[in-house]
Design a protein around this motif. Structure first.
Motif, PDB file in Angstrom:
ATOM      1  N   ARG A 113       0.248  -0.648   2.887  1.00  0.00           N
ATOM      2  CA  ARG A 113       1.484  -1.414   2.405  1.00  0.00           C
ATOM      3  C   ARG A 113       1.524  -2.196   1.227  1.00  0.00           C
ATOM      4  N   GLU A 114       0.301  -3.032   0.922  1.00  0.00           N
ATOM      5  CA  GLU A 114       0.304  -3.961  -0.174  1.00  0.00           C
ATOM      6  C   GLU A 114      -0.111  -2.906  -1.464  1.00  0.00           C
ATOM      7  N   ALA A 115      -1.097  -2.028  -0.847  1.00  0.00           N
ATOM      8  CA  ALA A 115      -1.551  -1.021  -2.001  1.00  0.00           C
ATOM      9  C   ALA A 115      -0.010  -0.152  -2.565  1.00  0.00           C
ATOM     10  N   LEU A 116       0.488  -0.016  -1.683  1.00  0.00           N
ATOM     11  CA  LEU A 116       1.853   0.847  -2.294  1.00  0.00           C
ATOM     12  C   LEU A 116       2.897  -0.094  -2.916  1.00  0.00           C
ATOM     13  N   ALA A 117       2.947  -1.205  -2.471  1.00  0.00           N
ATOM     14  CA  ALA A 117       3.752  -2.096  -3.236  1.00  0.00           C
ATOM     15  C   ALA A 117       3.443  -2.367  -4.651  1.00  0.00           C
ATOM     16  N   ALA A 118       1.841  -2.579  -4.508  1.00  0.00           N
ATOM     17  CA  ALA A 118       1.730  -2.541  -6.215  1.00  0.00           C
ATOM     18  C   ALA A 118       1.644  -1.585  -7.133  1.00  0.00           C
ATOM     19  N   ALA A 119       1.505  -0.288  -6.336  1.00  0.00           N
ATOM     20  CA  ALA A 119       1.595   0.967  -6.998  1.00  0.00           C
ATOM     21  C   ALA A 119       2.990   1.306  -7.572  1.00  0.00           C
ATOM     22  N   VAL A 120       4.088   0.966  -6.603  1.00  0.00           N
ATOM     23  CA  VAL A 120       5.525   1.370  -6.797  1.00  0.00           C
ATOM     24  C   VAL A 120       6.175   0.116  -7.572  1.00  0.00           C
ATOM     25  N   PHE A 121       5.832  -0.908  -7.166  1.00  0.00           N
ATOM     26  CA  PHE A 121       6.780  -1.948  -7.624  1.00  0.00           C
ATOM     27  C   PHE A 121       6.245  -2.957  -8.497  1.00  0.00           C
ATOM     28  N   GLY A 122       4.779  -2.850  -8.685  1.00  0.00           N
ATOM     29  CA  GLY A 122       3.985  -3.649  -9.589  1.00  0.00           C
ATOM     30  C   GLY A 122       3.860  -4.830  -8.980  1.00  0.00           C
ATOM     31  N   VAL A 123       3.977  -5.247  -7.717  1.00  0.00           N
ATOM     32  CA  VAL A 123       3.930  -6.153  -6.862  1.00  0.00           C
ATOM     33  C   VAL A 123       2.364  -6.596  -6.878  1.00  0.00           C
ATOM     34  N   PRO A 124       1.689  -7.709  -7.088  1.00  0.00           N
ATOM     35  CA  PRO A 124       0.201  -7.670  -7.075  1.00  0.00           C
ATOM     36  C   PRO A 124       0.018  -8.182  -5.520  1.00  0.00           C
ATOM     37  N   PRO A 125      -1.289  -7.487  -5.008  1.00  0.00           N
ATOM     38  CA  PRO A 125      -1.705  -7.747  -3.775  1.00  0.00           C
ATOM     39  C   PRO A 125      -1.556  -9.241  -3.309  1.00  0.00           C
ATOM     40  N   ALA A 126      -1.175  -9.577  -2.138  1.00  0.00           N
ATOM     41  CA  ALA A 126      -1.457 -11.055  -1.618  1.00  0.00           C
ATOM     42  C   ALA A 126      -2.742 -11.445  -1.497  1.00  0.00           C
TER      43      ALA A 126
END
Length: 86
Positions: free
Chosen positions: A73-86
């Protein structure tokens, strides 16, 4: 999905093998579709353990599946939304 993760937790806690098989099977397929192959493999192992009525092993695998789900989930968020991993 988080819903499947809750279903996995509930099924493991309730020692409900049929529900564990169902949720693991769904997670196996959906995670493979997005390329989360480690998660899919863990879900496959969990499904097999539940089918074999190895519910103690299933409970252990649920913890591993949930940890991998969080990583995906963190990796997808980073890839799709540019959200850095926690």
């Amino acid at each position: 999905t988080q819903t499947l993760c809750r279903e996995l937790e509930d099924a493991a806690q309730g020692r409900d093998g049929a529900s564990l098989v169902s949720a693991a099977n769904s997670l196996k397929s959906s995670s493979a579709q997005v390329g989360a192959l480690k998660l899919s493999s863990l879900a496959k192992d969990l499904e097999a353990a539940a089918r074999a009525d190895e519910l103690d092993l299933g409970s252990e695998l649920v913890d591993r599946v949930l940890a991998e789900f969080d990583a995906v989930r963190e990796a997808l968020a980073a890839a799709v939304f540019g959200v850095p991993p926690a």
